[in-house]
Design a protein around this motif. Structure first.
Motif, PDB file in Angstrom:
ATOM      1  N   ILE A 158      18.315  44.057 -38.457  1.00 18.37           N
ATOM      2  CA  ILE A 158      17.063  44.640 -38.008  1.00 18.37           C
ATOM      3  C   ILE A 158      16.053  43.536 -37.724  1.00 18.37           C
ATOM      4  O   ILE A 158      15.320  43.586 -36.759  1.00 18.37           O
ATOM      5  CB  ILE A 158      16.527  45.614 -39.075  1.00 18.37           C
ATOM      6  CG1 ILE A 158      17.602  46.631 -39.392  1.00 18.37           C
ATOM      7  CG2 ILE A 158      15.245  46.260 -38.628  1.00 18.37           C
ATOM      8  CD1 ILE A 158      17.514  47.919 -38.710  1.00 18.37           C
ATOM      9  N   LYS A 193      16.671  40.728 -36.580  1.00 19.24           N
ATOM     10  CA  LYS A 193      16.939  40.190 -35.254  1.00 19.24           C
ATOM     11  C   LYS A 193      16.251  41.009 -34.186  1.00 19.24           C
ATOM     12  O   LYS A 193      15.695  40.498 -33.244  1.00 19.24           O
ATOM     13  CB  LYS A 193      18.441  40.201 -34.996  1.00 19.24           C
ATOM     14  CG  LYS A 193      19.078  38.980 -35.570  1.00 19.24           C
ATOM     15  CD  LYS A 193      20.511  38.924 -35.149  1.00 19.24           C
ATOM     16  CE  LYS A 193      21.204  37.872 -35.982  1.00 19.24           C
ATOM     17  NZ  LYS A 193      22.611  38.080 -36.083  1.00 19.24           N
ATOM     18  N   ASP A 194      16.355  42.326 -34.341  1.00 17.03           N
ATOM     19  CA  ASP A 194      15.707  43.168 -33.353  1.00 17.03           C
ATOM     20  C   ASP A 194      14.203  42.914 -33.329  1.00 17.03           C
ATOM     21  O   ASP A 194      13.591  42.853 -32.285  1.00 17.03           O
ATOM     22  CB  ASP A 194      15.981  44.634 -33.650  1.00 17.03           C
ATOM     23  CG  ASP A 194      17.385  44.991 -33.209  1.00 17.03           C
ATOM     24  OD1 ASP A 194      18.025  45.750 -33.904  1.00 17.03           O
ATOM     25  OD2 ASP A 194      17.820  44.473 -32.166  1.00 17.03           O
ATOM     26  N   TYR A 195      13.643  42.764 -34.511  1.00 24.29           N
ATOM     27  CA  TYR A 195      12.195  42.585 -34.551  1.00 24.29           C
ATOM     28  C   TYR A 195      11.771  41.303 -33.856  1.00 24.29           C
ATOM     29  O   TYR A 195      10.726  41.221 -33.255  1.00 24.29           O
ATOM     30  CB  TYR A 195      11.717  42.529 -36.001  1.00 24.29           C
ATOM     31  CG  TYR A 195      11.795  43.842 -36.696  1.00 24.29           C
ATOM     32  CD1 TYR A 195      11.578  43.941 -38.056  1.00 24.29           C
ATOM     33  CD2 TYR A 195      12.081  45.003 -35.988  1.00 24.29           C
ATOM     34  CE1 TYR A 195      11.656  45.158 -38.699  1.00 24.29           C
ATOM     35  CE2 TYR A 195      12.170  46.218 -36.623  1.00 24.29           C
ATOM     36  CZ  TYR A 195      11.969  46.301 -37.977  1.00 24.29           C
ATOM     37  OH  TYR A 195      12.045  47.498 -38.605  1.00 24.29           O
ATOM     38  N   THR A 196      12.629  40.302 -33.978  1.00 24.33           N
ATOM     39  CA  THR A 196      12.213  39.021 -33.432  1.00 24.33           C
ATOM     40  C   THR A 196      12.555  38.878 -31.960  1.00 24.33           C
ATOM     41  O   THR A 196      12.224  37.896 -31.339  1.00 24.33           O
ATOM     42  CB  THR A 196      12.859  37.860 -34.207  1.00 24.33           C
ATOM     43  OG1 THR A 196      14.269  38.074 -34.191  1.00 24.33           O
ATOM     44  CG2 THR A 196      12.356  37.797 -35.621  1.00 24.33           C
ATOM     45  N   SER A 197      13.221  39.858 -31.411  1.00 25.34           N
ATOM     46  CA  SER A 197      13.555  39.767 -29.992  1.00 25.34           C
ATOM     47  C   SER A 197      12.370  40.226 -29.163  1.00 25.34           C
ATOM     48  O   SER A 197      11.803  41.288 -29.364  1.00 25.34           O
ATOM     49  CB  SER A 197      14.755  40.655 -29.679  1.00 25.34           C
ATOM     50  OG  SER A 197      14.788  40.927 -28.308  1.00 25.34           O
ATOM     51  N   ILE A 198      12.034  39.424 -28.184  1.00 24.15           N
ATOM     52  CA  ILE A 198      10.899  39.830 -27.352  1.00 24.15           C
ATOM     53  C   ILE A 198      11.253  41.036 -26.487  1.00 24.15           C
ATOM     54  O   ILE A 198      10.396  41.656 -25.898  1.00 24.15           O
ATOM     55  CB  ILE A 198      10.474  38.689 -26.395  1.00 24.15           C
ATOM     56  CG1 ILE A 198      11.679  38.211 -25.589  1.00 24.15           C
ATOM     57  CG2 ILE A 198       9.797  37.581 -27.125  1.00 24.15           C
ATOM     58  CD1 ILE A 198      11.276  37.501 -24.337  1.00 24.15           C
ATOM     59  N   PHE A 199      12.526  41.336 -26.412  1.00 20.51           N
ATOM     60  CA  PHE A 199      12.921  42.410 -25.500  1.00 20.51           C
ATOM     61  C   PHE A 199      13.058  43.747 -26.203  1.00 20.51           C
ATOM     62  O   PHE A 199      13.450  44.724 -25.633  1.00 20.51           O
ATOM     63  CB  PHE A 199      14.220  42.014 -24.800  1.00 20.51           C
ATOM     64  CG  PHE A 199      14.022  40.756 -24.019  1.00 20.51           C
ATOM     65  CD1 PHE A 199      13.357  40.785 -22.804  1.00 20.51           C
ATOM     66  CD2 PHE A 199      14.426  39.544 -24.536  1.00 20.51           C
ATOM     67  CE1 PHE A 199      13.133  39.625 -22.101  1.00 20.51           C
ATOM     68  CE2 PHE A 199      14.203  38.377 -23.837  1.00 20.51           C
ATOM     69  CZ  PHE A 199      13.556  38.404 -22.617  1.00 20.51           C
ATOM     70  N   TRP A 200      12.751  43.724 -27.478  1.00 20.47           N
ATOM     71  CA  TRP A 200      12.839  44.942 -28.257  1.00 20.47           C
ATOM     72  C   TRP A 200      11.672  45.842 -27.860  1.00 20.47           C
ATOM     73  O   TRP A 200      10.517  45.432 -27.872  1.00 20.47           O
ATOM     74  CB  TRP A 200      12.747  44.573 -29.731  1.00 20.47           C
ATOM     75  CG  TRP A 200      13.272  45.649 -30.610  1.00 20.47           C
ATOM     76  CD1 TRP A 200      14.526  45.741 -31.139  1.00 20.47           C
ATOM     77  CD2 TRP A 200      12.550  46.782 -31.069  1.00 20.47           C
ATOM     78  NE1 TRP A 200      14.634  46.866 -31.888  1.00 20.47           N
ATOM     79  CE2 TRP A 200      13.449  47.538 -31.864  1.00 20.47           C
ATOM     80  CE3 TRP A 200      11.269  47.266 -30.882  1.00 20.47           C
ATOM     81  CZ2 TRP A 200      13.087  48.736 -32.463  1.00 20.47           C
ATOM     82  CZ3 TRP A 200      10.910  48.448 -31.488  1.00 20.47           C
ATOM     83  CH2 TRP A 200      11.818  49.165 -32.263  1.00 20.47           C
ATOM     84  N   ILE A 201      11.983  47.046 -27.478  1.00 17.56           N
ATOM     85  CA  ILE A 201      10.927  47.950 -27.036  1.00 17.56           C
ATOM     86  C   ILE A 201      10.881  49.150 -27.975  1.00 17.56           C
ATOM     87  O   ILE A 201      11.886  49.777 -28.243  1.00 17.56           O
ATOM     88  CB  ILE A 201      11.213  48.468 -25.622  1.00 17.56           C
ATOM     89  CG1 ILE A 201      11.357  47.323 -24.622  1.00 17.56           C
ATOM     90  CG2 ILE A 201      10.134  49.434 -25.165  1.00 17.56           C
ATOM     91  CD1 ILE A 201      10.073  46.698 -24.176  1.00 17.56           C
ATOM     92  N   VAL A 219       3.465  43.924 -27.496  1.00 12.43           N
ATOM     93  CA  VAL A 219       4.797  43.995 -28.078  1.00 12.43           C
ATOM     94  C   VAL A 219       4.733  43.666 -29.555  1.00 12.43           C
ATOM     95  O   VAL A 219       5.259  44.374 -30.393  1.00 12.43           O
ATOM     96  CB  VAL A 219       5.760  43.046 -27.337  1.00 12.43           C
ATOM     97  CG1 VAL A 219       7.088  42.959 -28.079  1.00 12.43           C
ATOM     98  CG2 VAL A 219       5.979  43.539 -25.916  1.00 12.43           C
TER      99      VAL A 219
END
Lengths: 747, 747
Positions: free
Chosen positions: A9, A11-19, A44
């Protein structure tokens, strides 16, 4: 086990592409400038403070609909890449207005969009009884409900939806069409898949329940694409046909081919020389077969697969003289090519700066989304082909497979996405050529192996290496609901029976073509049926005034000249599901099959075509409401019922609607000289009727400036009940046919 | 036409997701905080000042390799989502170190990455002679070179690469393996597709050239995923087997099943009651068939498809007593289920907060990437099943099709991507159960219909509804190169011959199972071959010491117990391409076919299994280097050659390597009681040899703490040339077998 989830999770938070749902509110914003990027960065970060979540319907964004024309609505969602409609002709707005307004077909509040991490999706309602048609050139089945299609330009035969023209446009039996305008591969769930908060049936225990289904009824169509959005158009209508008309008109109307395009096409064996062609033409004359277009296959080029586009000087030493010779005989020349440029091509150096990262068959792949690349091709082709009289092309290999086209991760000089370039390649080539020739006021008629949204006005017919006769017939219907034309071309056959049966089908299709590129077959290759083949070609040619008028109606009103029965009023598609029989190794889900009629279609306003397949001694025909008559005898056949007819080897069953008025040429008239030709006008059944017969010069775009003739053919009953026919020229007389002989087919 | 391009390109420029080559330099950066988002915004704006471009190889980023263990290298590229390796066991580092170091297998400077708009891709070199194997559980072919695979968890039969275990790990015949670690669907071009600046053959004119190929030789493997990156691992080795070993060891080594798992499995008809099961067990005794595991199909549940996971009180009124009764008879119980939770389930309310947006068969879909969801299932299953003695599960329907699983745009409470959740669903369920039972020191053996990267240590065997016998055999080989186990289970047959032929195959596979869930068949359903079926099951059971030791070798050294011939030294795969014959309708590209041997495989170190298919009166067997002997007679068969043997209905051809030492139980020994059992040790051929025979308690993980026996079985030649055998216990004697009878098979 906790570490796994928390790692993930994070990782998802740190991805700029997570929407996250919470930032949907920004998704319609147009991002233009530096400050917006910074703002987005802030948003974001602010938004992803929570955790992921399962989005309920009530939490999805409602689509916002804008009426763009009477009966045409549009919603935009996010950002899209290449727009297919940029390569379509502009909408025929007047014709759309003439269709009148039509209410929005379902509850606007029940239409939703959703942006997930990597996909943009929509949800539209579907009622229990709706059938769904369309979604492009499919060879299997007509009703699309209950399946998932991944609409990808490819050869046919892979995952459902992989096909030459996977058009993301569907039509409901309730009389509306939905276009999902994206150049990504649209994945569409047509009445399968349920959300946990949607209206669904009660679950059934499969062990004991009788009506358990592997695909429980769903109340929606959901569709998605990779990326960040698309446009959705609703084409309303009182009937499915009206929805199709609006779609076609929105894409510029249907194509009106040059008359020669509706004649007989013959493609030479690939290794043929100019002399071989001249000999073949002589043989056509000797065998008394008409010939309107000769297609040259790869061997006309000095190098092919990849292509040089330059004449092979051994096989075609004097192309100009060659084309002129054929022109004198009234025969057009069509050239095969594929888009991949050989290093030996005279246009290679000029186009190489505008090609993609990967080669196909070691040829470079032009990026025709760039005008620079288009210019190189058009300049070359104008000089080498069009200037000497070449009529058009067969653009091959613009579809797939993955194992020879460029990969999805390829790069192109325009910066456009490799997937989108593949999806639109065929469409762009169509647009490029038609546009180019239109500037010269020349109509053309061509072949292509891929198409997409917005192709109805393009002078191109799709073909395939897929060679199943039944599938070829089904495709005629499906093409008509996707704004494309399809030819069930004949190549070869295992028997004389198969030969004539396939020939009959292709004679009643948008392009009557024998493609002998590899087989070297001739129309007379099976002597037992040569006369039958000739008769069928002849009949198709005699129907030219009727067919040409049907194409005019495609052009002006968007009514497909060849079309699916489900577009016909009073037709019962008889689509039912069989109960599936459980078989642990062959059908472990006991899935039923859709049983539906896929082997008959309409040609023009009145003629129902019912092809026969090898081995069929009889066949069923489903007749819509109204009286139907035998084309050949005029005898009554049935009304709103399924009839079984005995087949005859020499004839393809043709059924005609009550009141039909069918103008026909005499036998043996060349497609190029029809003005003032005396014609026969047939009437079937007992109904009074009026028919508008269209004609023009057959080759130019002057008809767009009013240079055409319309003749009203009218059948009325005298008091005695006797039918009489009359003809009234409606505008200019320049292209009128000659003396009319009325023929009353039904006694 | 200019407007089209400028519009399009502008769109790309304004998209925040547009990535230009120039910003690759930031792709390794970890993005954690507000300021980074702003920085990224600035960078993107700065970078997209130019236009798109075709990326040449020289402009791509070079991968940076880090050695993580001897012979194991890793490169990371961009950001990834779910990481399958988080659900694998930790690497067996000591075992990897024991394999020693091995050089990096190709030029590091020839390995590249590229980020395009929507995809992350890599390029790795490939030499002209390399064959490529692996890529998961495929039923068709072994050499993967010359094709494109879209590795997607799905039923088998759609696009190439859609399968139950589409593992993005490939092995080169040169002796290295490449793992593309991503939970997106990896699209991999295996030696097809050329870049315009790569080393390629000269184009050939297809019209005149003789050796034109639709798939010109390529010098690379290119692979891509949707999104922003992945990890790549290289597993080096001197041989393909060594690469496979390193991969398996990196994923925790291979599974060591409980001994009962290697016995005979029988799945009951879905509607069976507890009494039906007891009756069936009696029938097994009457018919003198062994029975180790009974599988209960959906009907054990009160509701199934979707599932309640609760016992059906009518069919199984006292589950505890039922399981105990079977346990007393030495029979384990395995329960079928699928992951989709019925509203009537006693765990529904607890798990519903952790389910995704879409239902499957109207059941909710738990998000097992969340520990909360895992806990609900495990608590329920512990109480309802495991506490009363259930041995394991058959997790069905964790794979596809698209038309009944959740769509790619579904949302899940963890925020993980729907595509990744589908790709890993089976793997996570395996991890969840094995982990849970390991805490109880219980080994288990189960069935599952999907798997992925990192599964070698999981106690699960894959099965499928696909039922082609030839394909089932091919899959045994392919599974062995992807870290998964596969059972060619038998369900039903059209004839006694097919019945015995399929039975023979399944007896020489990782799980010997008759799955009668729908057919209700029994081992004796074809009386003509009942004795043969029994003999084959018996033979497999007698081979338990040999097979169990082979699994121990899988566990400790990563050597698959059933494995592809191409992993065998001295084997010539005989893979050749036939020249394709041009057929305008069936093979218009004149594509050749890969002709290769797919119908034989190795079991343990010494036995080559060559299944026979219905109708085969004889079959060819390709023998690797060395002398090979008939298992039954000990006679010499051949050496490094292809032999043709006449088939016998009662026997599956088994060939044995020179020097083979094969320990076997006497007939009729129960799988659970083998310690101190007298065994027969066979020797084949003339070679001296040493074999380490393994044994342990067969049910717990105590072997990990040294609770096992190893016995050295040694065959030496006396001066006279006579062979003599000896056995030396190497560690503790607790699990030694009893008296050894040496049997010299080759006279």
């Amino acid at each position: 086990m906790d570490y796994k989830r928390s790692t993930l999770i994070e990782k998802d938070y740190t991805s700029i592409f997570w929407i996250n749902n919470m930032n949907y509110k920004i998704k319609h914003a147009k991002i233009h400038a530096l400050k917006t990027y910074i703002l987005l960065g802030l948003l974001v970060v602010c938004c992803v403070s929570g955790h992921g979540q399962t989005t309920l319907i009530s939490e999805m964004d409602k689509l916002e609909w804008e009426k763009v024309l009477p009966g045409v609505w549009k919603a935009t969602f996010g950002e899209m890449g290449l727009n297919a409609l940029d390569f379509a002709d502009p909408p025929k707005t007047e014709a759309i207005k003439e269709l009148g307004d039509s209410p929005f077909p379902f509850d606007k509040d029940a239409t939703y969009s959703l942006q997930t991490q990597r996909r943009a999706s929509i949800r539209l309602p579907l009622d229990e009884t709706e059938n769904i048609y369309g979604l492009g050139l499919e060879f299997d089945g007509i009703n699309r409900r209950g399946n998932v299609y991944t609409l990808k330009v490819d050869h046919y035969g892979g995952t459902k939806g992989y096909t030459h023209a996977p058009v993301p446009f569907y039509i409901s039996s309730r009389g509306y069409g939905v276009l999902i305008n994206s150049s990504q591969r649209v994945k569409i769930h047509v009445g399968v898949g349920n959300r946990k908060d949607s209206k669904t049936p009660e679950p059934i225990d499969r062990t004991t329940g009788k009506n358990w289904s592997a695909r429980p009824l769903s109340d929606a169509v959901e569709a998605s694409v990779q990326g960040k959005g698309f446009e959705i158009f609703i084409f309303c209508g009182d009937t499915p046909l009206e929805a199709v008309q609006r779609y076609n008109l929105y894409c510029g109307g249907g194509v009106l081919p040059p008359k020669w395009g509706l004649g007989f096409w013959h493609r030479m064996h690939t290794k043929s020389t100019a002399d071989d062609v001249l000999k073949e033409i002589e043989d056509f004359q000797i065998n008394n077969f008409p010939l309107d277009v000769i297609g040259l296959e790869p061997g006309w080029q000095s190098f092919a697969y990849p292509c040089s586009y330059d004449w092979d000087q051994t096989r075609f030493p004097d192309p100009k003289r060659f084309v002129e010779t054929l022109d004198e005989k009234g025969i057009k020349v069509n050239l095969w090519e594929n888009p991949y440029v050989a290093p030996t091509s005279t246009m290679f150096n000029d186009i190489s700066p505008y090609t993609g990262s990967h080669t196909v068959w070691l040829g470079e792949v032009p990026d025709y989304t760039m005008p620079e690349a288009q210019k190189v091709l058009l300049d070359h082709h104008q000089k080498s082909h069009l200037d000497i009289g070449i009529s058009g092309y067969k653009f091959d290999e613009v579809d797939g497979y993955d194992f020879w086209l460029w990969p999805d991760h390829a790069t192109f000089p325009s910066g456009n996405d490799a997937v989108e370039i593949r999806q639109l390649y065929g469409l762009i080539m169509q647009d490029m050529l038609v546009d180019h020739l239109k500037k010269q006021n020349k109509r053309t008629y061509n072949l292509i192996r891929s198409s997409y949204i917005g192709a109805s006005s393009k002078s191109f017919v799709i073909y395939s290496d897929y060679y199943n006769h039944e599938g070829y017939v089904t495709a005629i219907s499906n093409a008509s609901m996707s704004g494309v034309l399809w030819t069930p071309e004949i190549r070869s056959a295992f028997s004389a029976e198969e030969w004539i049966r396939r020939f009959q089908t292709v004679c009643f299709s948008p392009m009557m073509q024998l493609n002998a590129w590899s087989s070297g077959t001739k129309p007379w290759s099976f002597p037992e049926v040569t006369d039958m083949v000739r008769d069928n070609i002849q009949l198709r040619k005699r129907l030219l005034p009727y067919l040409y008028t049907a194409f005019y109606s495609y052009n002006q009103k968007g009514i497909p000249p060849f079309r699916a029965m489900v577009l016909e009023n009073g037709y019962d598609s008889q689509g039912t599901f069989t109960g599936g029989k459980l078989d642990d190794s062959k059908n472990p889900y006991a899935e039923g099959k859709m049983i539906e009629v896929t082997d008959q279609y309409m040609m023009g306003p009145y003629i129902l075509v019912a092809p026969v397949f090898t081995g069929q001694k009889e066949r069923k025909i489903v007749l819509p409401e109204g009286n139907w008559f035998d084309f050949h005898t005029g005898e009554f056949v049935g009304n709103n019922e399924t009839v079984t007819i005995e087949t005859k080897l020499e004839q393809i069953p043709l059924l005609v609607k009550d009141g039909a008025i069918i103008p026909m040429l005499p036998s043996g008239v060349n497609t190029n000289v029809q003005n003032n030709t005396a014609i026969e006008v047939r009437h079937y059944g007992t109904k009074e009727n009026t028919y508008l017969l269209y004609n023009d010069d057959g080759v130019s775009y002057d008809y767009e400036k009013g240079e055409y003739s319309l003749t009203e053919l009218k059948v009325e009953k005298e008091k005695s009940g006797k039918l009489i026919g009359s003809s009234i020229p409606l505008n200019n007389n320049k292209f009128n046919y000659g003396v009319i002989t009325w023929r009353w087919m039904t006694k």
